[in-house]
Design a protein around this motif. Structure first.
Motif, PDB file in Angstrom:
ATOM      1  N   ARG A 271       0.862  -1.304   0.014  1.00 24.99           N
ATOM      2  CA  ARG A 271       0.063   0.061   0.011  1.00 24.99           C
ATOM      3  C   ARG A 271       0.941   1.151  -0.063  1.00 24.99           C
ATOM      4  N   THR A 272       1.976   1.077   0.628  1.00 24.47           N
ATOM      5  CA  THR A 272       2.939   2.315   0.785  1.00 24.47           C
ATOM      6  C   THR A 272       3.429   2.719  -0.760  1.00 24.47           C
ATOM      7  N   VAL A 273       3.800   1.487  -1.350  1.00 22.42           N
ATOM      8  CA  VAL A 273       4.252   1.778  -2.779  1.00 22.42           C
ATOM      9  C   VAL A 273       3.227   2.118  -3.843  1.00 22.42           C
ATOM     10  N   ALA A 274       2.041   1.290  -3.597  1.00 22.94           N
ATOM     11  CA  ALA A 274       1.236   2.020  -4.319  1.00 22.94           C
ATOM     12  C   ALA A 274       0.800   3.653  -4.255  1.00 22.94           C
ATOM     13  N   GLY A 275       0.561   3.862  -2.935  1.00 23.25           N
ATOM     14  CA  GLY A 275       0.447   5.370  -2.710  1.00 23.25           C
ATOM     15  C   GLY A 275       1.631   6.128  -3.247  1.00 23.25           C
ATOM     16  N   TRP A 276       2.821   5.834  -3.362  1.00 22.76           N
ATOM     17  CA  TRP A 276       3.621   6.785  -3.891  1.00 22.76           C
ATOM     18  C   TRP A 276       3.978   6.819  -5.447  1.00 22.76           C
ATOM     19  N   GLN A 277       3.170   6.165  -6.200  1.00 20.61           N
ATOM     20  CA  GLN A 277       3.273   6.154  -7.538  1.00 20.61           C
ATOM     21  C   GLN A 277       3.212   7.414  -8.169  1.00 20.61           C
ATOM     22  N   PRO A 278       2.052   8.254  -7.871  1.00 14.31           N
ATOM     23  CA  PRO A 278       1.980   9.564  -8.514  1.00 14.31           C
ATOM     24  C   PRO A 278       3.447  10.231  -7.998  1.00 14.31           C
ATOM     25  N   TRP A 279       4.219  10.037  -7.236  1.00 12.45           N
ATOM     26  CA  TRP A 279       5.392  10.894  -6.637  1.00 12.45           C
ATOM     27  C   TRP A 279       6.473  10.451  -7.432  1.00 12.45           C
ATOM     28  N   VAL A 280       6.449   9.025  -8.073  1.00 15.75           N
ATOM     29  CA  VAL A 280       7.405   8.519  -8.815  1.00 15.75           C
ATOM     30  C   VAL A 280       7.442   9.322 -10.192  1.00 15.75           C
ATOM     31  N   ALA A 281       6.380   9.525 -10.828  1.00 15.90           N
ATOM     32  CA  ALA A 281       6.049  10.608 -12.127  1.00 15.90           C
ATOM     33  C   ALA A 281       6.428  11.935 -11.823  1.00 15.90           C
ATOM     34  N   THR A 282       6.042  12.494 -10.568  1.00 12.51           N
ATOM     35  CA  THR A 282       6.259  13.977 -10.316  1.00 12.51           C
ATOM     36  C   THR A 282       7.652  14.248 -10.253  1.00 12.51           C
ATOM     37  N   VAL A 283       8.215  13.324  -9.376  1.00 15.23           N
ATOM     38  CA  VAL A 283       9.750  13.471  -9.144  1.00 15.23           C
ATOM     39  C   VAL A 283      10.860  13.453 -10.401  1.00 15.23           C
ATOM     40  N   ALA A 284      10.273  12.332 -11.202  1.00 14.93           N
ATOM     41  CA  ALA A 284      10.939  12.111 -12.725  1.00 14.93           C
ATOM     42  C   ALA A 284      10.822  13.269 -13.423  1.00 14.93           C
ATOM     43  N   GLY A 285       9.374  13.882 -13.454  1.00 10.36           N
ATOM     44  CA  GLY A 285       9.351  15.116 -14.334  1.00 10.36           C
ATOM     45  C   GLY A 285      10.313  16.238 -13.918  1.00 10.36           C
ATOM     46  N   TRP A 286      10.281  16.433 -12.608  1.00  5.66           N
ATOM     47  CA  TRP A 286      11.178  17.513 -11.906  1.00  5.66           C
ATOM     48  C   TRP A 286      12.645  17.412 -12.510  1.00  5.66           C
ATOM     49  N   LEU A 287      13.036  15.922 -12.132  1.00  7.26           N
ATOM     50  CA  LEU A 287      14.338  15.794 -12.749  1.00  7.26           C
ATOM     51  C   LEU A 287      14.687  16.436 -14.027  1.00  7.26           C
ATOM     52  N   ARG A 288      13.757  15.712 -15.016  1.00  2.09           N
ATOM     53  CA  ARG A 288      14.036  16.105 -16.626  1.00  2.09           C
ATOM     54  C   ARG A 288      13.855  17.669 -16.785  1.00  2.09           C
ATOM     55  N   GLU A 289      13.243  18.335 -15.807  1.00  2.28           N
ATOM     56  CA  GLU A 289      13.330  19.755 -15.820  1.00  2.28           C
ATOM     57  C   GLU A 289      14.537  20.514 -15.335  1.00  2.28           C
ATOM     58  N   GLY A 290      15.481  19.613 -15.076  1.00  5.73           N
ATOM     59  CA  GLY A 290      16.628  19.974 -14.360  1.00  5.73           C
ATOM     60  C   GLY A 290      16.662  20.309 -12.776  1.00  5.73           C
ATOM     61  N   ARG A 291      15.505  20.331 -12.202  1.00  4.21           N
ATOM     62  CA  ARG A 291      15.328  20.181 -10.698  1.00  4.21           C
ATOM     63  C   ARG A 291      16.259  19.521  -9.932  1.00  4.21           C
ATOM     64  N   SER A 292      16.398  19.390  -8.736  1.00  5.00           N
ATOM     65  CA  SER A 292      16.989  18.724  -7.823  1.00  5.00           C
ATOM     66  C   SER A 292      16.060  18.207  -6.552  1.00  5.00           C
ATOM     67  N   PRO A 293      15.223  17.427  -6.740  1.00  4.54           N
ATOM     68  CA  PRO A 293      14.497  17.249  -5.586  1.00  4.54           C
ATOM     69  C   PRO A 293      14.876  16.427  -4.468  1.00  4.54           C
ATOM     70  N   THR A 294      14.379  16.332  -3.204  1.00  2.00           N
ATOM     71  CA  THR A 294      14.596  15.568  -2.051  1.00  2.00           C
ATOM     72  C   THR A 294      13.390  15.075  -1.595  1.00  2.00           C
ATOM     73  N   VAL A 295      13.079  13.847  -1.402  1.00  2.14           N
ATOM     74  CA  VAL A 295      12.034  13.079  -1.005  1.00  2.14           C
ATOM     75  C   VAL A 295      12.373  12.421   0.293  1.00  2.14           C
ATOM     76  N   PHE A 296      11.581  12.435   1.184  1.00  3.45           N
ATOM     77  CA  PHE A 296      11.580  12.027   2.549  1.00  3.45           C
ATOM     78  C   PHE A 296      10.263  11.006   2.571  1.00  3.45           C
ATOM     79  N   LEU A 297      10.584   9.794   2.936  1.00  3.94           N
ATOM     80  CA  LEU A 297       9.477   8.402   2.868  1.00  3.94           C
ATOM     81  C   LEU A 297       9.221   8.128   4.345  1.00  3.94           C
ATOM     82  N   HIS A 298       8.157   8.066   4.865  1.00  2.77           N
ATOM     83  CA  HIS A 298       7.975   7.681   6.220  1.00  2.77           C
ATOM     84  C   HIS A 298       6.693   6.598   6.230  1.00  2.77           C
ATOM     85  N   THR A 299       6.797   5.706   7.038  1.00  7.52           N
ATOM     86  CA  THR A 299       5.633   4.783   7.584  1.00  7.52           C
ATOM     87  C   THR A 299       5.288   4.985   8.826  1.00  7.52           C
TER      88      THR A 299
END
Length: 276
Positions: A205-233
């Protein structure tokens, strides 16, 4: 947080002296939330130890003390802020941003206070603001108008997956009463967006819930941004492993993203001596 008891002997060696625990964590992940500075300003020697245990490109994002953000509400804390900035100076580039976490009662009517506070801060740091008042999310443009001109980021804390269904464990029930119900917000204001995501005890369920963030973060990286992501349970028992899994999923979409460091192997316990 880099020395959770449940990680010891599983992700990091045990026992370890306190001056080596961050080094062990840095073998798994290249960023950490600086929660400890929220509760107390560390001695300069402590910040120097953190720097000594990590590479210059490691991201330790210290929270501005709650004395400034929650008790004084960004007004009249000039002395405390000066002491805090002096204390974390040994971190150098590792302090990739300073985290301004605001209480849930800090709402749109307080934006003038936030604007004045941000304008007094030294330009040698980047800044990121986490808000929890629901009105900011209902009408985000007012806060964006304060942050964007000052190159300050808005940190979203995505708890939508966690609150999707009722809790099923003691850790989830405890978090249910403590964590804020926050919407998913994926608009970056700067080249260094920061995201917090809270999943469930159930890894699937954690992995399923983060799927939108995978696409968002990948998009930011392609735009030249440098994101930081913190994952919690709720109990964070598997957090280092989950963080690496998230990173690997992003690398599938952005293969040029460097891999995370390889953790050092845990020491193997000596086998008992026998006569034969």
């Amino acid at each position: 947080m880099w020395s959770l008891k449940s990680w010891q002997g599983r992700f990091t060696p045990h026992p370890l002296p306190s001056g080596e625990k961050l080094r062990a964590y840095a073998g798994w992940c290249n960023a950490v939330e600086g929660n400890t500075t929220f509760y107390a300003i560390p001695p300069r020697e402590t910040a120097a130890s953190w720097a000594q245990q990590t590479a210059p490109d490691f991201r330790l994002i210290p929270k501005i003390p709650k004395r400034i953000t929650h008790e004084l509400r960004l007004s009249g804390g000039e002395d405390e802020l000066r002491i805090f900035l002096d204390a974390i100076e040994p971190l150098g580039p590792r302090a990739s941003a300073l985290w301004i976490q605001l209480p849930g009662s800090f709402g749109p009517d307080d934006l003038g206070v936030l604007s004045r506070f941000l304008r007094t801060l030294p330009l040698s740091f980047r800044y990121a603001v986490e808000v929890r008042h629901p009105d900011f999310f209902a009408a985000p443009r007012a806060l964006e108008a304060v942050l964007a001109p000052l190159r300050a980021e808005w940190i979203p804390f995505d708890t939508t997956a966690f609150f999707d269904t009722p809790p099923t464990s003691d850790a989830e029930r405890d978090a249910w009463t403590k964590k804020p119900r926050m919407p998913r917000r994926d608009t970056a204001l700067t080249d260094h967006p920061i995201v917090r995501y809270l999943g469930r005890d159930d890894t699937a369920r954690t992995v399923a819930g983060w799927q939108p963030w995978v696409a968002t973060v990948a998009g930011w990286l392609r735009e030249g941004r440098s994101p930081t992501v913190f994952l919690h349970t709720p109990d964070n028992a598997d957090a280092p492993e989950l963080a690496r899994r998230f990173h690997d999923e992003v690398r599938v979409l952005v293969p040029e993203l460097p891999a995370l460091p390889e953790p050092a192997p845990l020491p193997v316990e000596d086998e008992p001596l026998t006569l034969f």
